[in-house]
Design a protein around this motif. Structure first.
Motif, mmCIF file in Angstrom:
data_model
loop_
_atom_site.group_PDB
_atom_site.id
_atom_site.type_symbol
_atom_site.label_atom_id
_atom_site.label_comp_id
_atom_site.label_asym_id
_atom_site.label_seq_id
_atom_site.Cartn_x
_atom_site.Cartn_y
_atom_site.Cartn_z
ATOM 1 N N TYR A 96 -20.278 -5.954 26.658
ATOM 2 C CA TYR A 96 -19.185 -6.834 27.072
ATOM 3 C C TYR A 96 -18.637 -6.359 28.410
ATOM 4 O O TYR A 96 -18.983 -6.909 29.459
ATOM 5 N N GLN A 100 -19.154 -6.767 33.506
ATOM 6 C CA GLN A 100 -18.076 -7.213 34.392
ATOM 7 C C GLN A 100 -18.281 -6.807 35.851
ATOM 8 O O GLN A 100 -18.682 -5.691 36.155
ATOM 9 N N THR A 124 -22.697 -20.214 32.224
ATOM 10 C CA THR A 124 -21.446 -20.316 31.469
ATOM 11 C C THR A 124 -21.187 -19.045 30.671
ATOM 12 O O THR A 124 -20.067 -18.524 30.653
ATOM 13 N N VAL A 125 -22.215 -18.529 30.028
ATOM 14 C CA VAL A 125 -22.065 -17.304 29.229
ATOM 15 C C VAL A 125 -21.666 -16.129 30.115
ATOM 16 O O VAL A 125 -20.721 -15.386 29.804
ATOM 17 N N THR A 127 -20.282 -16.167 33.077
ATOM 18 C CA THR A 127 -18.947 -16.372 33.639
ATOM 19 C C THR A 127 -17.887 -15.920 32.639
ATOM 20 O O THR A 127 -16.896 -15.280 33.015
ATOM 21 N N ALA A 128 -18.088 -16.207 31.364
ATOM 22 C CA ALA A 128 -17.142 -15.773 30.332
ATOM 23 C C ALA A 128 -17.070 -14.252 30.241
ATOM 24 O O ALA A 128 -16.047 -13.699 29.829
ATOM 25 N N HIS A 130 -17.216 -12.319 32.849
ATOM 26 C CA HIS A 130 -16.722 -11.876 34.151
ATOM 27 C C HIS A 130 -17.825 -11.322 35.036
ATOM 28 O O HIS A 130 -17.594 -10.470 35.887
ATOM 29 N N CYS A 184 -9.210 -7.766 34.200
ATOM 30 C CA CYS A 184 -9.508 -9.015 33.489
ATOM 31 C C CYS A 184 -8.542 -9.213 32.359
ATOM 32 O O CYS A 184 -7.867 -8.355 31.921
#
Length: 184
Positions: A96, A100, A124-125, A127-128, A130, A184
């Motif tokens: 996760y 970033q 999209t994934v 971007t979520a 970061h 974030c």
């Protein structure tokens, strides 16, 4: 300057896949580039559990560690039913914070679509998470067979452009992360 650490993630684990050949081709192309330290991460070599446990398994820790050490990524993905494989989503979810403020590029393949639907969903994934996805991609149409002549040169140009963008963003984001923590 220290070489940019680029991880090339081979996202298909399907038996009989072509993703390993495409991924190794891309790795060979990327290793010709000065200023990159290229590392291959083939998801077929990771024994991720079928369900995500509360605590990371050794394979999950190993993969997340590789993501943490990398400064840029290229995801090699097929397009399955207008999407990307579940094995790739599972691997992405293993990490996760490690994604970033790092750039992600794509090498995709499919039949006629060259994997654009899979890439759109992956943008999209990431971007979520970061991460910063770069604009240009390398796409291969499996129905065209082995590229020769003009088609082969076009693919090499696409690779150069993708690596130019990843290098620029990778170095800029390396400096940014060193100057201040990502918020974030």
């Amino acid at each position: 300057m220290t070489a940019l650490r680029l991880a090339v993630i081979i996202g298909s684990t399907r038996e009989g896949r072509v993703g390993d050949r495409i991924g190794r081709w891309f790795v060979a192309e990327a290793r010709r580039r000065v200023g990159l330290a290229v590392h291959e991460l083939d998801l077929a070599g990771y024994a991720f559990p079928a369900a995500l446990p509360a605590a990371r398994t050794p394979a999950m820790r190993e993969f997340a560690g590789e993501v943490a050490r990398a400064e840029a990524f290229v995801v090699v993905t097929p397009e399955y039913n207008h999407s990307f494989p579940a094995s790739l989503k599972q691997a992405i979810d293993v990490a996760y914070d490690e994604w970033q403020a790092k750039p992600v590029g794509f090498v995709s393949y499919g039949c006629r679509s060259v994997g654009v639907h899979a890439v759109d969903q992956l943008r999209t994934v990431f971007t979520a998470l970061h991460a910063m996805t770069v604009r240009d991609t390398v796409g291969l149409d499996l129905l065209d067979g082995e590229p020769t002549g003009h088609a082969e040169e076009r693919l090499r140009q696409d690779v150069r452009l993708l690596l130019d963008e990843l290098s620029w963003w990778g170095l800029a984001l390396r400096e940014g992360r060193a100057a201040r923590p990502y918020a974030c």
